[in-house]
Design a protein around this motif. Structure first.
Motif, PDB file in Angstrom:
ATOM      1  N   LYS A  67      19.186 -34.527  34.425  1.00 10.61           N
ATOM      2  CA  LYS A  67      18.393 -34.955  35.586  1.00 10.61           C
ATOM      3  C   LYS A  67      18.452 -36.463  35.789  1.00 10.61           C
ATOM      4  CE  LYS A  67      14.999 -31.155  35.538  1.00 10.61           C
ATOM      5  NZ  LYS A  67      15.535 -30.322  34.453  1.00 10.61           N
ATOM      6  N   LEU A  68      18.704 -37.218  34.725  1.00 12.96           N
ATOM      7  CA  LEU A  68      18.813 -38.667  34.881  1.00 12.96           C
ATOM      8  C   LEU A  68      20.026 -39.047  35.713  1.00 12.96           C
ATOM      9  CD1 LEU A  68      17.830 -40.044  31.351  1.00 12.96           C
ATOM     10  CD2 LEU A  68      16.398 -39.746  33.392  1.00 12.96           C
ATOM     11  N   VAL A  69      21.116 -38.289  35.607  1.00 12.37           N
ATOM     12  CA  VAL A  69      22.283 -38.537  36.441  1.00 12.37           C
ATOM     13  C   VAL A  69      21.942 -38.278  37.901  1.00 12.37           C
ATOM     14  CG1 VAL A  69      24.657 -37.855  36.949  1.00 12.37           C
ATOM     15  CG2 VAL A  69      23.874 -37.962  34.573  1.00 12.37           C
ATOM     16  N   THR A  70      21.326 -37.124  38.160  1.00 12.77           N
ATOM     17  CA  THR A  70      20.997 -36.748  39.536  1.00 12.77           C
ATOM     18  C   THR A  70      20.002 -37.720  40.158  1.00 12.77           C
ATOM     19  OG1 THR A  70      21.390 -34.414  39.016  1.00 12.77           O
ATOM     20  CG2 THR A  70      20.056 -34.888  40.960  1.00 12.77           C
ATOM     21  N   THR A  71      18.951 -38.058  39.421  1.00  9.30           N
ATOM     22  CA  THR A  71      17.904 -38.898  40.012  1.00  9.30           C
ATOM     23  C   THR A  71      18.370 -40.344  40.187  1.00  9.30           C
ATOM     24  OG1 THR A  71      16.918 -39.159  37.793  1.00  9.30           O
ATOM     25  CG2 THR A  71      15.983 -37.478  39.235  1.00  9.30           C
ATOM     26  N   TYR A  72      19.179 -40.864  39.246  1.00 12.19           N
ATOM     27  CA  TYR A  72      19.656 -42.232  39.434  1.00 12.19           C
ATOM     28  C   TYR A  72      20.661 -42.309  40.572  1.00 12.19           C
ATOM     29  CZ  TYR A  72      21.789 -46.779  38.673  1.00 12.19           C
ATOM     30  OH  TYR A  72      22.274 -48.051  38.863  1.00 12.19           O
ATOM     31  N   ALA A  73      21.568 -41.340  40.650  1.00 11.45           N
ATOM     32  CA  ALA A  73      22.526 -41.324  41.767  1.00 11.45           C
ATOM     33  C   ALA A  73      21.796 -41.278  43.100  1.00 11.45           C
ATOM     34  CB  ALA A  73      23.473 -40.131  41.632  1.00 11.45           C
ATOM     35  N   ALA A  74      20.750 -40.457  43.190  1.00  9.74           N
ATOM     36  CA  ALA A  74      19.990 -40.343  44.436  1.00  9.74           C
ATOM     37  C   ALA A  74      19.217 -41.617  44.738  1.00  9.74           C
ATOM     38  CB  ALA A  74      19.037 -39.152  44.348  1.00  9.74           C
ATOM     39  N   LYS A 417      13.709 -39.311  28.681  1.00 10.75           N
ATOM     40  CA  LYS A 417      13.817 -37.958  29.233  1.00 10.75           C
ATOM     41  C   LYS A 417      14.279 -37.037  28.120  1.00 10.75           C
ATOM     42  CE  LYS A 417      13.892 -34.738  32.320  1.00 10.75           C
ATOM     43  NZ  LYS A 417      13.511 -33.794  31.228  1.00 10.75           N
ATOM     44  N   THR A 418      13.621 -35.893  28.007  1.00 14.16           N
ATOM     45  CA  THR A 418      13.996 -34.917  26.994  1.00 14.16           C
ATOM     46  C   THR A 418      14.602 -33.683  27.651  1.00 14.16           C
ATOM     47  OG1 THR A 418      11.794 -33.907  27.050  1.00 14.16           O
ATOM     48  CG2 THR A 418      12.174 -35.670  25.439  1.00 14.16           C
TER      49      THR A 418
END
Length: 476
Positions: A67-74, A417-418
């Motif tokens: 989710k860190l990839v998705t949220t940072y990209a967004a 984030k876990t």
């Protein structure tokens, strides 16, 4: 003889101590997990030599840390103030409270369209003079490409709210909020939100003494439809302990289109309105006129819910939103392409990245610890660092970390984030160590004994917080 024994012990112990800190190795042994099943990267946020780089370039399943990839990209590509809009339009003529035509509800993929927000939209329609809808209600979901989603495919838990699929007109995460409250008698009080037209609840839950424990595991729900499916009975059975007090159980008993339609009819009736026709999917007619609309909270607020509480369906909504720029209904392919294009524009190489749905609830998603560390370093230097970092759970304070390491001196000193699956435990984020230095840490663990691995990650976290600067040889 003693010298020979010491040399032999040194040969046995030295390789193990050379790859990971001793407390981490000890916790791995206690969990019966080999060091080859864990990948670790620890480094200053400013770069430089890694304090630990153990199998850091090996692609592994990061579970919900994806989710860190998705949220940072967004966040970086759409901006912190980005929002989604849900529109209401009409065809035909509106006079004296009667809409002699169709009402159109067009979704934009809002991950946070709550019952409260939807009620405000319906209330706005009533205030604008709409009472009786003589035509149909057309639900336009075309922002996302149609897809077949089996909620039970991942883990055979089709009613679990975390297994809900994405939908461009997703209401309340497609989840029924069931409240249970102990009372005198043989059954707890039980009610649900939102109201669903034609759905009644058959409460067969037994109230018992004893510890609360994993109370959700003692409950089951079953949908019993009438032959023509005009009405449904939601039968809830199981045992509920008195010491649990009031609890909320989120379940997803209905497909998204049916859940939306039944909630709409019930809420519209509560507002004094009537719907004569059907609630059906369709495209917005070219001659439809705008009536009202409602905007979501800003993206910076939405990603806090996604990361702090590891909300899968919200992450999937956000992932598909990234694919909306292609000019066609978004699907996972366009979303994947959008994330990779963003990374290329930012000069962020992520060679190990394998995306599926962007939430981490996947058996196929992969990322190396080194690539996640590169993303965290990039985010630390970006203009959206404050929003990104604050979206993560704070150790011992909130979100999925609120109960972790409460008595540790590291409490409150890390944004992380876990992630967890049956064979995966993961953690990634930023730690403020005891020396006041900000350090990024990433650890993936993929092994059948992953359920016993929490002490492993906690030992690593406390080692990082302690400010240890011992550098371990890089192991691939």
């Amino acid at each position: 003889m003693r010298l020979a024994l010491a040399v032999l012990l040194g040969l046995i112990v030295a390789p193990a101590c050379a790859v990971l800190p001793a407390p981490v190795l000890q916790a791995l042994r206690a969990a019966d997990i080999p060091a080859t099943s864990i990948s670790v990267m620890v480094q200053s946020v400013d770069g430089g030599p890694a304090r630990i780089s153990h199998r850091a370039k090996v692609p592994m399943n990061p579970a919900s840390v994806m989710k860190l990839v998705t949220t940072y990209a967004a966040l970086d590509s759409l901006g912190p103030a980005y929002s989604w809009r849900t529109d209401a339009l009409m065809t035909g003529r509106l006079a004296d409270g009667v809409l002699d035509g169709d009402l159109v509800l067009r979704g934009g993929g809002d991950p946070a369209l709550s019952i409260e927000q939807f009620w405000l939209l319906l209330r706005d329609l009533r205030a604008r003079g709409v009472r009786d809808i003589r035509g149909d209600v057309i639900t336009d979901r075309s922002a996302f490409a149609p897809t077949r989603h089996d909620p039970g495919a991942f883990d055979n838990e089709p009613l679990a709210a975390y297994n809900v699929g994405p939908d461009a007109l997703l209401l309340a995460h497609n989840a029924l909020r069931v409240r249970l409250l102990p009372q005198a008698g043989g059954a707890p009080a039980l009610w649900a939100e939102p109201p669903l037209d034609g759905v009644q609840i058959d409460n067969r839950v037994q109230l018992v003494d004893g510890e609360c424990g994993d109370w959700k595991d003692s409950l089951t729900a079953k949908v019993l439809p009438a032959p023509d499916r005009s009405t449904l009975t939601l039968q809830i059975t199981g045992r509920f302990a008195r010491p649990c007090g009031e609890r909320i159980w989120n379940i997803a008993p209905l497909p998204a289109d049916e859940f939306f339609a039944r909630a709409l009819r019930a809420m519209w009736a509560e507002l004094g309105g009537r719907i004569t026709g059907r609630v059906r999917d369709g495209a917005t007619p070219p001659n439809a006129l705008p009536l009202a609309g409602i905007d979501s909270p800003p993206l910076a607020q939405v990603i806090r819910d996604i990361n702090k509480y590891s909300n899968n369906v919200m992450a999937r909504q956000l992932f598909l939103t990234l694919g909306n720029g292609a000019g066609t209904p978004a699907d996972t392919a366009t979303a994947d392409a959008a994330v990779r294009a963003w990374a290329t524009r930012r000069g962020l190489a992520l060679p190990s990245l394998m995306l599926d749905n962007g939430s981490g609830l996947s058996r196929s998603e992969r990322l190396s610890a080194a690539d996640m560390a590169a993303l965290l370093r990039h985010a630390w230097a970006s203009s959206v660092m404050p929003e990104f970092m604050s979206s993560m759970p704070v150790l011992s304070v909130d979100g999925t970390l609120r109960r972790r390491l409460r008595n540790s001196p590291a409490s409150g000193q890390a944004h992380l984030k876990t992630g967890s699956l049956s064979d995966t435990r993961s953690i990634a984020g930023y730690v403020l160590d005891r020396n006041g230095q900000r350090v990024l840490m990433v650890a993936w663990l993929n092994h059948p004994n992953a359920g016993r691995a929490q002490p492993v990650l906690e030992a690593l976290l406390e080692w990082v917080w302690a400010g240890n600067r011992q550098s371990f040889p890089v192991t691939e």
